[in-house]
Scaffold this motif. Structure first.
Motif: not given
Lengths: 115, 117
Positions: B35, B37, B41-43, B45
């Motif tokens: 992942y 990041q 921010q979010g993860l 993929f």
């Protein structure tokens, strides 16, 4: 496209306050739901998860979450937060069958608990 | 080891250079994920390995990104000709094989913080 929304980006609470972090997802099929937590300087770790059965799941450190299928929600709750709960909280949804399980992640909620 | 390990923990590189990030999953975990990041921010993929199956590369943002995995052990993520927008924390996670609920928990490493100057 499937997505996960976390409504609160930053939350500030005093100790002993109650916590509820919202999480909604957009997917009509069967889902598995997760909350992960990242304490300052530590790895992401699982807080709790829902796969089936009782929609109210209990996790570590007094956290719980309720899966409401009709609302596509999986909100995280804790009745009384502590300073040590200060962390980043991520909601994630698992789509797909078989072994190819990709998590769709929310953007996270930063929780700061003041002593 | 007991958990997922990643190296290096921090990497500073100059724009245009290639970098290689390493992940050692938990022993017995056939599934491995990478992942990204970005700050605030979010993860995101990137890629997924499951045993001997073809990897799911659908998250790789460009052909500058590639990943390899040796059997069911170490994985390396390579970023060629790095750009400033590649600056992020790169996380690796592994999990047990199978489809039952108890095997779906992903265990994360500490990440590699990449800074491209």
């Amino acid at each position: 496209a499937q997505s996960v929304s976390q409504h609160n980006h930053h939350v500030i609470l005093s100790e002993a306050a109650s916590l509820e972090l919202g999480c909604n997802y957009s997917y009509g099929g069967t889902v598995n739901l997760f909350w992960y937590v990242q304490y300052p300087g530590q790895h992401l770790q699982l807080l709790l998860k829902y796969f089936s059965g009782d929609p109210l799941v209990k996790g570590i450190k007094g956290f719980e979450a309720e899966f409401i299928k009709s609302k596509f929600s999986f909100n995280l709750r804790k009745p009384s937060v502590q300073w040590s709960d200060t962390a980043e909280y991520f909601c994630a949804v698992n789509l797909g069958a078989g072994n190819n399980r990709k998590l769709i992640w929310g953007l996270g909620t930063s929780l700061a608990v003041n002593p | 080891g007991a958990g997922v390990s990643q190296s290096p923990s921090n990497k500073v590189t100059e724009k245009g250079k290639d970098v290689e990030l390493r992940c050692d999953p938990i022993s017995g975990h056939t599934a491995l994920y990478w992942y990204r990041q970005r700050l605030g921010q979010g993860l995101e993929f990137l890629i997924y390995f499951q045993g001997n199956s073809a990897p799911d590369k659908s998250g790789l943002p460009s052909d500058r990104f590639s990943a390899e995995r040796t059997g069911e052990s170490v994985s390396t993520l390579t970023i060629q000709r790095t750009q400033q927008e590649d600056s992020a924390v790169y996380l690796c996670a592994s999990r047990l094989p199978g489809t039952s609920g108890n095997t779906d928990t992903q265990y994360f490493g500490p990440g590699t913080r990449l800074t491209v100057l």
